[in-house]
Design a protein around this motif. Structure first.
Motif, PDB file in Angstrom:
ATOM      1  N   GLY A  15       0.859  -1.143  -0.022  1.00 16.58           N
ATOM      2  CA  GLY A  15      -0.074   0.039   0.089  1.00 16.58           C
ATOM      3  C   GLY A  15       0.614   1.167   0.126  1.00 16.58           C
ATOM      4  N   ILE A  16       0.520   2.156  -0.559  1.00 14.55           N
ATOM      5  CA  ILE A  16       1.227   3.620  -0.760  1.00 14.55           C
ATOM      6  C   ILE A  16       0.256   4.814  -0.463  1.00 14.55           C
ATOM      7  CG2 ILE A  16       2.447   5.073  -2.084  1.00 14.55           C
ATOM      8  CD1 ILE A  16       3.137   2.784  -4.208  1.00 14.55           C
ATOM      9  N   SER A  17       0.389   5.502   0.549  1.00 16.24           N
ATOM     10  CA  SER A  17      -0.632   6.450   1.035  1.00 16.24           C
ATOM     11  C   SER A  17      -0.215   7.582  -0.213  1.00 16.24           C
ATOM     12  CB  SER A  17       0.139   6.990   2.391  1.00 16.24           C
ATOM     13  OG  SER A  17       1.181   7.627   2.289  1.00 16.24           O
ATOM     14  N   THR A  18      -1.275   8.085  -0.292  1.00 14.35           N
ATOM     15  CA  THR A  18      -1.410   9.220  -1.323  1.00 14.35           C
ATOM     16  C   THR A  18      -1.667  10.587  -0.908  1.00 14.35           C
ATOM     17  OG1 THR A  18      -3.696   8.897  -1.773  1.00 14.35           O
ATOM     18  CG2 THR A  18      -2.415   7.727  -2.979  1.00 14.35           C
ATOM     19  N   GLY A  19      -1.186  11.553  -1.601  1.00 18.71           N
ATOM     20  CA  GLY A  19      -1.523  13.013  -1.337  1.00 18.71           C
ATOM     21  C   GLY A  19      -2.837  13.183  -1.509  1.00 18.71           C
ATOM     22  N   TYR A  20      -3.283  14.239  -0.621  1.00 22.58           N
ATOM     23  CA  TYR A  20      -4.903  14.613  -0.662  1.00 22.58           C
ATOM     24  C   TYR A  20      -4.667  16.216  -0.811  1.00 22.58           C
ATOM     25  CZ  TYR A  20      -9.247  15.980   1.146  1.00 22.58           C
ATOM     26  OH  TYR A  20     -10.687  16.523   1.172  1.00 22.58           O
ATOM     27  N   SER A  21      -5.793  16.500  -2.142  1.00 19.90           N
ATOM     28  CA  SER A  21      -6.084  17.835  -2.296  1.00 19.90           C
ATOM     29  C   SER A  21      -7.447  18.133  -2.192  1.00 19.90           C
ATOM     30  CB  SER A  21      -5.332  18.253  -3.543  1.00 19.90           C
ATOM     31  OG  SER A  21      -5.849  19.644  -3.939  1.00 19.90           O
ATOM     32  N   ALA A  22      -7.913  18.759  -1.210  1.00 17.74           N
ATOM     33  CA  ALA A  22      -9.356  19.270  -0.879  1.00 17.74           C
ATOM     34  C   ALA A  22      -9.760  20.049  -2.276  1.00 17.74           C
ATOM     35  CB  ALA A  22      -9.506  20.015   0.560  1.00 17.74           C
ATOM     36  N   SER A  23      -9.018  21.148  -2.506  1.00 18.63           N
ATOM     37  CA  SER A  23      -9.089  22.087  -3.398  1.00 18.63           C
ATOM     38  C   SER A  23      -9.390  21.383  -4.919  1.00 18.63           C
ATOM     39  CB  SER A  23      -8.058  23.106  -3.617  1.00 18.63           C
ATOM     40  OG  SER A  23      -6.889  22.531  -3.768  1.00 18.63           O
ATOM     41  N   ASP A  24      -8.388  20.535  -5.208  1.00 13.61           N
ATOM     42  CA  ASP A  24      -8.772  19.616  -6.492  1.00 13.61           C
ATOM     43  C   ASP A  24      -9.532  18.432  -6.401  1.00 13.61           C
ATOM     44  OD1 ASP A  24      -6.743  21.366  -7.419  1.00 13.61           O
ATOM     45  OD2 ASP A  24      -5.213  19.940  -7.382  1.00 13.61           O
ATOM     46  N   ASN A  25      -9.941  18.054  -5.267  1.00 13.74           N
ATOM     47  CA  ASN A  25     -10.742  17.016  -4.901  1.00 13.74           C
ATOM     48  C   ASN A  25     -10.201  15.577  -5.636  1.00 13.74           C
ATOM     49  OD1 ASN A  25     -12.969  15.696  -3.846  1.00 13.74           O
ATOM     50  ND2 ASN A  25     -14.077  16.046  -5.874  1.00 13.74           N
ATOM     51  N   SER A  26      -8.629  15.436  -5.157  1.00 14.82           N
ATOM     52  CA  SER A  26      -8.101  14.545  -5.889  1.00 14.82           C
ATOM     53  C   SER A  26      -7.114  13.805  -4.797  1.00 14.82           C
ATOM     54  CB  SER A  26      -7.318  15.030  -6.742  1.00 14.82           C
ATOM     55  OG  SER A  26      -6.072  15.801  -6.323  1.00 14.82           O
ATOM     56  N   LEU A  68       4.827   4.962   3.706  1.00 15.99           N
ATOM     57  CA  LEU A  68       4.089   6.545   3.702  1.00 15.99           C
ATOM     58  C   LEU A  68       4.851   7.388   3.070  1.00 15.99           C
ATOM     59  CD1 LEU A  68       3.658   6.382   7.663  1.00 15.99           C
ATOM     60  CD2 LEU A  68       1.865   6.718   5.997  1.00 15.99           C
ATOM     61  N   SER A  69       4.263   8.029   2.222  1.00 12.68           N
ATOM     62  CA  SER A  69       4.951   8.840   1.102  1.00 12.68           C
ATOM     63  C   SER A  69       5.182  10.236   1.455  1.00 12.68           C
ATOM     64  CB  SER A  69       3.892   8.869  -0.443  1.00 12.68           C
ATOM     65  OG  SER A  69       2.904   9.269  -0.080  1.00 12.68           O
ATOM     66  N   GLY A  70       5.749  11.039   0.656  1.00 11.16           N
ATOM     67  CA  GLY A  70       6.304  12.194   1.032  1.00 11.16           C
ATOM     68  C   GLY A  70       4.925  13.477   0.858  1.00 11.16           C
ATOM     69  N   GLY A  71       5.376  14.557   1.219  1.00 12.95           N
ATOM     70  CA  GLY A  71       4.066  15.644   1.029  1.00 12.95           C
ATOM     71  C   GLY A  71       4.461  16.697   1.885  1.00 12.95           C
ATOM     72  N   GLU A  72       3.546  17.323   2.536  1.00 15.26           N
ATOM     73  CA  GLU A  72       3.431  18.576   3.114  1.00 15.26           C
ATOM     74  C   GLU A  72       3.891  18.525   4.549  1.00 15.26           C
ATOM     75  OE1 GLU A  72       0.706  17.050   2.099  1.00 15.26           O
ATOM     76  OE2 GLU A  72      -0.645  18.463   1.002  1.00 15.26           O
ATOM     77  N   LEU A 113       7.645   1.347   5.569  1.00 20.01           N
ATOM     78  CA  LEU A 113       8.777   1.978   5.119  1.00 20.01           C
ATOM     79  C   LEU A 113       7.858   3.577   4.838  1.00 20.01           C
ATOM     80  CD1 LEU A 113      11.512   2.486   3.612  1.00 20.01           C
ATOM     81  CD2 LEU A 113      10.568   2.220   1.532  1.00 20.01           C
ATOM     82  N   GLY A 114       8.690   4.454   5.576  1.00 14.82           N
ATOM     83  CA  GLY A 114       8.345   5.822   5.604  1.00 14.82           C
ATOM     84  C   GLY A 114       9.374   6.498   4.823  1.00 14.82           C
ATOM     85  N   ILE A 115       8.689   7.422   3.932  1.00 16.18           N
ATOM     86  CA  ILE A 115       9.753   8.252   2.995  1.00 16.18           C
ATOM     87  C   ILE A 115       9.388   9.882   3.310  1.00 16.18           C
ATOM     88  CG2 ILE A 115      10.171   8.861   0.697  1.00 16.18           C
ATOM     89  CD1 ILE A 115       9.888   5.855  -0.084  1.00 16.18           C
ATOM     90  N   ARG A 117       8.490  13.034   4.272  1.00 14.73           N
ATOM     91  CA  ARG A 117       7.291  13.436   5.299  1.00 14.73           C
ATOM     92  C   ARG A 117       6.810  12.056   6.204  1.00 14.73           C
ATOM     93  NH1 ARG A 117       1.849  15.336   6.099  1.00 14.73           N
ATOM     94  NH2 ARG A 117       0.563  13.530   6.326  1.00 14.73           N
ATOM     95  N   GLY A 118       6.859  10.762   5.372  1.00 12.17           N
ATOM     96  CA  GLY A 118       6.488   9.593   6.026  1.00 12.17           C
ATOM     97  C   GLY A 118       7.493   9.369   7.246  1.00 12.17           C
ATOM     98  N   GLU A 119       8.883   9.656   6.989  1.00 11.16           N
ATOM     99  CA  GLU A 119       9.564   9.377   7.873  1.00 11.16           C
ATOM    100  C   GLU A 119       9.125  10.585   9.150  1.00 11.16           C
ATOM    101  OE1 GLU A 119      12.544  11.744   8.844  1.00 11.16           O
ATOM    102  OE2 GLU A 119      14.062  10.467   9.760  1.00 11.16           O
ATOM    103  N   GLN A 120       8.994  11.689   8.910  1.00  9.87           N
ATOM    104  CA  GLN A 120       8.653  12.663   9.949  1.00  9.87           C
ATOM    105  C   GLN A 120       7.379  12.199  10.776  1.00  9.87           C
ATOM    106  OE1 GLN A 120       8.474  16.295   7.635  1.00  9.87           O
ATOM    107  NE2 GLN A 120      10.882  16.031   7.192  1.00  9.87           N
ATOM    108  N   LEU A 121       6.461  12.164   9.849  1.00  9.24           N
ATOM    109  CA  LEU A 121       5.226  11.478  10.417  1.00  9.24           C
ATOM    110  C   LEU A 121       5.369  10.457  11.234  1.00  9.24           C
ATOM    111  CD1 LEU A 121       1.583  12.068   9.426  1.00  9.24           C
ATOM    112  CD2 LEU A 121       2.105   9.575   9.577  1.00  9.24           C
ATOM    113  N   THR A 122       5.837   9.358  10.898  1.00 12.92           N
ATOM    114  CA  THR A 122       6.544   8.157  11.901  1.00 12.92           C
ATOM    115  C   THR A 122       6.879   8.546  13.180  1.00 12.92           C
ATOM    116  OG1 THR A 122       6.662   6.926  10.311  1.00 12.92           O
ATOM    117  CG2 THR A 122       7.686   6.051  12.201  1.00 12.92           C
ATOM    118  N   ASN A 123       7.767   9.530  12.879  1.00  7.24           N
ATOM    119  CA  ASN A 123       8.455  10.144  14.503  1.00  7.24           C
ATOM    120  C   ASN A 123       7.765  10.695  15.519  1.00  7.24           C
ATOM    121  OD1 ASN A 123      11.047  10.452  15.787  1.00  7.24           O
ATOM    122  ND2 ASN A 123      10.513  12.586  15.697  1.00  7.24           N
TER     123      ASN A 123
END
Ligand code: MN
Length: 262
Positions: A15-26, A68-72, A113-115, A117-123
């Motif tokens: 499984g790969i966590s995805t980014g989420y955009s409320a403004s793009d609804n995507s 856990l993928s990268g992002g904000e 596997l955290g990458i 932001r995924g590493e930071q969020l894990t911590n």
């Protein structure tokens, strides 16, 4: 005529966590992650934002491992801080979803596997804290360029790997050249996790939770290299596939000194 697939070995679902955009609804994720999993012999499955903890648990129950993928930036309230002036945009809904995914994966013993932001969020999820912005907050000077302005397939700084670590067992090298797309980093490492790689300026670049947690988390983006077929960096994803397949790495006993008994 019936065909029978029989007892063909199945590739692990990652499984790969995805980014989420409320403004793009995507929901979306870079293809680097997808290709890295494929190149390592896993089946990538994108996991969109979970709206509650049950949805996260149901998704995690069906996969064998989680990236856990990268992002904000991570919402600083999660580690008890007010926002620094240079904090970037946060995504509260995604933070909640990623935390539920991570907590479910740990409860169910799934490999993680955290990458970046995924590493930071894990911590943060396990009780650690972050530098909200390295250039303005990191105490050691000078701070290296961790927000590289070059292509992600070009390594931009080195990291020193702790020899007594799972990361070292995977890569077999004390120094690695990595890319860098972050302005946040681990400050206080979470209990039961240890720092296993640091940049020359002292910035934490990797943590892992073995043996308590089946989690490796990296501040850089190995998927950029793995997508291109780089055999060294595909090892990170092969390790995830292996951990997800039930062949957990041989975990070392904690290095506790015992008192001498006469
Ligand atoms: Mn870096």
């Amino acid at each position: 005529m019936m065909t029978c697939i029989g007892a063909m070995a199945q590739k692990p679902l990652i499984g790969i966590s995805t980014g989420y955009s409320a403004s793009d609804n995507s929901a979306s994720v870079r293809y680097t992650y997808v290709d890295a999993v494929v190149n390592a012999g896993g089946i990538p499955v994108l996991i969109p934002l979970a709206k509650d903890s049950l949805a996260a648990a149901e998704a995690i129950a069906r996969v064998d491992g989680l990236i856990l993928s990268g992002g904000e930036d991570v919402y600083p309230f999660f580690y008890g801080e007010e926002p620094a002036g240079a904090l970037g945009g946060v995504n509260y809904e995604r933070d909640l979803s990623d935390r539920w995914l991570l907590q479910s994966a740990v409860k169910m013993g799934k490999a993680v596997l955290g990458i970046c932001r995924g590493e930071q969020l894990t911590n943060v999820t396990f009780g650690g804290t972050l530098y909200q912005d390295l250039p303005s907050q990191f105490p050691n000077r000078p701070v290296l360029q961790h927000g590289q302005r070059s292509n992600g397939t070009l390594p931009i700084h080195h990291v020193n790997v702790v020899k007594d670590s799972h990361l070292y067992e995977i890569m077999g090298q004390e120094q690695l050249a990595v890319n860098s797309f972050h302005h946040q980093a681990v400050k206080d490492v979470a209990p039961d996790f240890k720092v296993v790689a640091t940049a020359p300026d002292g910035v934490v670049e990797a943590i892992e939770g073995f043996p308590k947690y089946n989690i490796l988390a990296l501040q850089w983006h190995p998927e950029y290299f793995a997508q291109q077929g780089n055999k060294e960096w595909i090892k990170i994803f092969e390790d995830l596939v292996k951990r997800a397949g039930g062949n957990k790495p041989v975990l070392k006993e904690p290095n506790i000194k015992q008192p001498k008994i006469r």
